[in-house]
Design a protein around this motif. Structure first.
Motif, PDB file in Angstrom:
ATOM      1  N   HIS A  56      26.967  62.115  58.952  1.00  0.00           N
ATOM      2  CA  HIS A  56      27.925  61.375  58.121  1.00  0.00           C
ATOM      3  C   HIS A  56      27.507  61.368  56.654  1.00  0.00           C
ATOM      4  CE1 HIS A  56      30.991  58.371  57.221  1.00  0.00           C
ATOM      5  NE2 HIS A  56      30.069  57.688  56.550  1.00  0.00           N
ATOM      6  N   PHE A  57      26.198  61.195  56.402  1.00  0.00           N
ATOM      7  CA  PHE A  57      25.701  61.110  55.026  1.00  0.00           C
ATOM      8  C   PHE A  57      25.107  62.445  54.558  1.00  0.00           C
ATOM      9  CE2 PHE A  57      25.348  56.709  56.612  1.00  0.00           C
ATOM     10  CZ  PHE A  57      26.090  56.039  55.646  1.00  0.00           C
ATOM     11  N   TRP A  58      25.572  63.529  55.150  1.00  0.00           N
ATOM     12  CA  TRP A  58      25.006  64.837  54.804  1.00  0.00           C
ATOM     13  C   TRP A  58      25.187  65.120  53.310  1.00  0.00           C
ATOM     14  CZ3 TRP A  58      21.725  67.847  57.140  1.00  0.00           C
ATOM     15  CH2 TRP A  58      21.537  69.152  56.664  1.00  0.00           C
ATOM     16  N   GLY A  59      24.099  65.566  52.679  1.00  0.00           N
ATOM     17  CA  GLY A  59      24.109  65.783  51.248  1.00  0.00           C
ATOM     18  C   GLY A  59      23.368  64.702  50.497  1.00  0.00           C
ATOM     19  N   ASP A  60      23.209  63.544  51.131  1.00  0.00           N
ATOM     20  CA  ASP A  60      22.445  62.445  50.536  1.00  0.00           C
ATOM     21  C   ASP A  60      20.992  62.588  50.983  1.00  0.00           C
ATOM     22  OD1 ASP A  60      21.290  60.071  49.710  1.00  0.00           O
ATOM     23  OD2 ASP A  60      23.072  58.875  50.129  1.00  0.00           O
ATOM     24  N   LEU A  61      20.171  63.170  50.132  1.00  0.00           N
ATOM     25  CA  LEU A  61      18.781  63.466  50.497  1.00  0.00           C
ATOM     26  C   LEU A  61      17.983  62.205  50.795  1.00  0.00           C
ATOM     27  CD1 LEU A  61      16.973  65.950  50.827  1.00  0.00           C
ATOM     28  CD2 LEU A  61      16.244  65.656  48.453  1.00  0.00           C
ATOM     29  N   VAL A  62      18.337  61.110  50.134  1.00  0.00           N
ATOM     30  CA  VAL A  62      17.633  59.842  50.359  1.00  0.00           C
ATOM     31  C   VAL A  62      17.844  59.352  51.782  1.00  0.00           C
ATOM     32  CG1 VAL A  62      17.445  57.436  49.640  1.00  0.00           C
ATOM     33  CG2 VAL A  62      17.824  59.225  47.928  1.00  0.00           C
ATOM     34  N   VAL A  63      19.095  59.371  52.244  1.00  0.00           N
ATOM     35  CA  VAL A  63      19.401  58.922  53.605  1.00  0.00           C
ATOM     36  C   VAL A  63      18.784  59.860  54.631  1.00  0.00           C
ATOM     37  CG1 VAL A  63      21.252  58.533  55.272  1.00  0.00           C
ATOM     38  CG2 VAL A  63      21.511  57.762  52.912  1.00  0.00           C
ATOM     39  N   ILE A  64      18.892  61.153  54.396  1.00  0.00           N
ATOM     40  CA  ILE A  64      18.397  62.122  55.376  1.00  0.00           C
ATOM     41  C   ILE A  64      16.886  62.017  55.548  1.00  0.00           C
ATOM     42  CG2 ILE A  64      18.117  64.601  55.827  1.00  0.00           C
ATOM     43  CD1 ILE A  64      20.841  65.016  54.487  1.00  0.00           C
ATOM     44  N   THR A  65      16.154  61.919  54.428  1.00  0.00           N
ATOM     45  CA  THR A  65      14.689  61.806  54.540  1.00  0.00           C
ATOM     46  C   THR A  65      14.284  60.491  55.191  1.00  0.00           C
ATOM     47  OG1 THR A  65      14.633  60.989  52.244  1.00  0.00           O
ATOM     48  CG2 THR A  65      14.180  63.329  52.610  1.00  0.00           C
ATOM     49  N   ASN A  66      15.047  59.432  54.926  1.00  0.00           N
ATOM     50  CA  ASN A  66      14.765  58.153  55.585  1.00  0.00           C
ATOM     51  C   ASN A  66      14.917  58.285  57.085  1.00  0.00           C
ATOM     52  OD1 ASN A  66      15.016  55.436  56.625  1.00  0.00           O
ATOM     53  ND2 ASN A  66      15.338  54.747  54.518  1.00  0.00           N
ATOM     54  N   ASN A  67      15.981  58.933  57.498  1.00  0.00           N
ATOM     55  CA  ASN A  67      16.231  59.085  58.932  1.00  0.00           C
ATOM     56  C   ASN A  67      15.261  60.057  59.594  1.00  0.00           C
ATOM     57  OD1 ASN A  67      18.377  57.323  58.758  1.00  0.00           O
ATOM     58  ND2 ASN A  67      19.655  58.539  60.122  1.00  0.00           N
ATOM     59  N   ILE A  68      14.788  61.041  58.833  1.00  0.00           N
ATOM     60  CA  ILE A  68      13.811  61.973  59.395  1.00  0.00           C
ATOM     61  C   ILE A  68      12.559  61.215  59.830  1.00  0.00           C
ATOM     62  CG2 ILE A  68      12.188  63.817  58.778  1.00  0.00           C
ATOM     63  CD1 ILE A  68      14.422  65.131  57.201  1.00  0.00           C
ATOM     64  N   PHE A  69      12.130  60.256  59.019  1.00  0.00           N
ATOM     65  CA  PHE A  69      10.945  59.471  59.358  1.00  0.00           C
ATOM     66  C   PHE A  69      11.139  58.732  60.682  1.00  0.00           C
ATOM     67  CE2 PHE A  69       8.839  55.291  59.272  1.00  0.00           C
ATOM     68  CZ  PHE A  69       7.512  55.709  59.262  1.00  0.00           C
ATOM     69  N   THR A  70      12.236  57.987  60.806  1.00  0.00           N
ATOM     70  CA  THR A  70      12.445  57.192  62.020  1.00  0.00           C
ATOM     71  C   THR A  70      12.702  58.067  63.239  1.00  0.00           C
ATOM     72  OG1 THR A  70      14.789  56.967  61.395  1.00  0.00           O
ATOM     73  CG2 THR A  70      13.294  55.186  60.760  1.00  0.00           C
ATOM     74  N   MET A  71      13.500  59.137  63.065  1.00  0.00           N
ATOM     75  CA  MET A  71      13.797  60.003  64.211  1.00  0.00           C
ATOM     76  C   MET A  71      12.557  60.749  64.686  1.00  0.00           C
ATOM     77  SD  MET A  71      17.599  61.634  63.617  1.00  0.00           S
ATOM     78  CE  MET A  71      17.144  62.434  62.085  1.00  0.00           C
TER      79      MET A  71
END
Length: 402
Positions: A56-71
């Motif tokens: 959903h937030f593809w392109g938002d590097l801040v959101v993606i990197t945040n989620n990479i940590f938790t996932m």
């Protein structure tokens, strides 16, 4: 078993090992199975929500990197727990082998008892230290969503602008999620938050219990080398005290047997630990990189900065403890040859000199535990890991700036 009693309790608390009390009744076994099933059932929707957020937030590097940590963190530590469960027989054999090795120590005396007690104390201190560091993450990451849910002003804003504020609500959770429903209303938002909190606590318990028990194994191997070295240094005094011509050979044969048993145990531990550490060290580098990136982005925002700082500290702690204690093990194993060479071998017969030569030749090869075939557990490997993390971080930061 006193040596690993705290670590085994943590494994039982996390559900990786069955507590002894569970085996005594059918309904307790049923409850334990239900607990294990619930931990997996709760994990799946949380993981799906995080994956949907990336889309959903593809392109938002801040959101993606945040989620990479938790996932990556959740997958890694759930995977660690499943790995131990799947290799439970090999793991329990390690526990019993360590117990047997402690019972079979030759020439048990006051000095060796003191070394054993110091080793157990050191193992527990490391366990408690890692426990405190790791649980800073679920605590620090869980506070902000609770505050936002308890603030009435936030709820009014959500009602005023439903579309935008719904996305802001997803961003404000423990880990960023997206689900095809409006979770800003009670009791859905409380259920979503509770599921995330359960997953974070379970992840922290898996991380703590698995890592601390293997670090404790390494600490005890180092302790066995300390006992072995102490036994070698006491050899000349002991032989002179009893003045028995047969005592020297028997004493040294016991030393050799002890040395071989420690080496065999280290090899068995490495066979179980190496695949687990390889996957863990690779994922830890990814998590360290994204946490460092998030810290740079939130510099000046005290709450978020501290949250990501604790996340980075938590991820770094595990590899550091492994590499630190692996380095201690290398040093202790190399001291064996120095201890044997320092005994009065030059005054002994040719048979004793041959045995001395064999022990020294073997002791020249240090005991090294590895993460796969890439990372020997040493402080040098940890430094190389940090260099790699910095390189990935620099690339990620450049992409964000562009």
């Amino acid at each position: 078993m006193e040596a690993l009693s705290l670590n085994l309790k943590l494994l039982q608390f996390s559900g990786i090992l069955e507590p002894p009390i569970v085996m005594k009744s059918q309904w307790k076994r049923w409850l334990f199975s239900l607990y294990m099933i619930t931990s997996v059932v709760v994990f799946i929707p949380v993981l799906m929500g995080e994956l949907l957020a990336v889309y959903h937030f593809w392109g938002d590097l801040v959101v993606i990197t945040n989620n990479i940590f938790t996932m990556v963190g959740n997958i890694t530590f759930y995977g660690n727990a499943l790995y131990i469960i799947s290799r439970r027989k090999a793991f329990m054999h390690l526990v019993s082998a360590l117990d047997q090795m402690l019972e079979d120590i030759p020439r048990w005396n006051v000095k060796q008892q003191m070394i054993t007690k110091e080793t157990i104390a050191r193992s527990r201190k490391l366990t408690w230290s890692l426990l405190v560091i790791i649980y800073l993450v679920p605590v620090s990451w869980s506070v902000a969503p609770v505050i936002s849910m308890l603030m009435p002003d936030a709820e009014e804003e959500i009602l005023a602008e439903p579309v935008n504020e719904i996305e802001e609500f997803w961003r404000s959770l423990i880990s960023i999620m997206w689900l095809p429903l409006d979770a800003t209303q009670s009791p859905i938002r409380e259920i979503v938050y509770t599921c995330q909190f359960i997953v974070f606590v379970l992840t922290a318990s898996y991380y703590t219990s698995v890592n601390t028990v293997f670090v404790s194994f390494i600490v005890h191997i180092s302790g066995q080398f300390e006992i072995l070295i102490s036994t070698i240094y006491d050899m000349d005094k002991t032989i002179e005290k009893y003045n028995d011509p047969y005592a020297l050979r028997e004493y040294f044969v016991n030393v050799i047997s002890h040395h071989q048993s420690v080496i065999a145990f280290a090899k068995e531990l490495n066979d179980v630990l190496s695949p687990l550490l390889f996957f863990y060290f690779m994922s830890a580098q990814v998590m360290m990189c994204v946490m460092a990136f998030q810290m740079v982005l939130t510099w000046g925002e005290q709450n978020n900065f501290l949250k990501f700082f604790f996340g980075l500290l938590c991820v770094m702690a595990g590899p550091f403890f492994f590499c630190w204690q692996g380095n201690v093990l290398i040093d202790q194993s190399l001291k064996t040859q120095q201890a044997v060479y320092g005994c009065e071998w030059y005054e002994r017969n040719s048979d004793f000199k041959k045995m001395t030569h064999i022990v020294i030749t073997r002791a020249q090869r240090p005991i090294r535990l590895t993460a796969g075939t890439l990372y020997p557990l040493s402080l040098e490997s940890f430094a190389k890991m940090l260099n790699s993390v910095y390189y990935y971080f620099a690339v990620l930061k450049q992409l964000h700036e562009e």
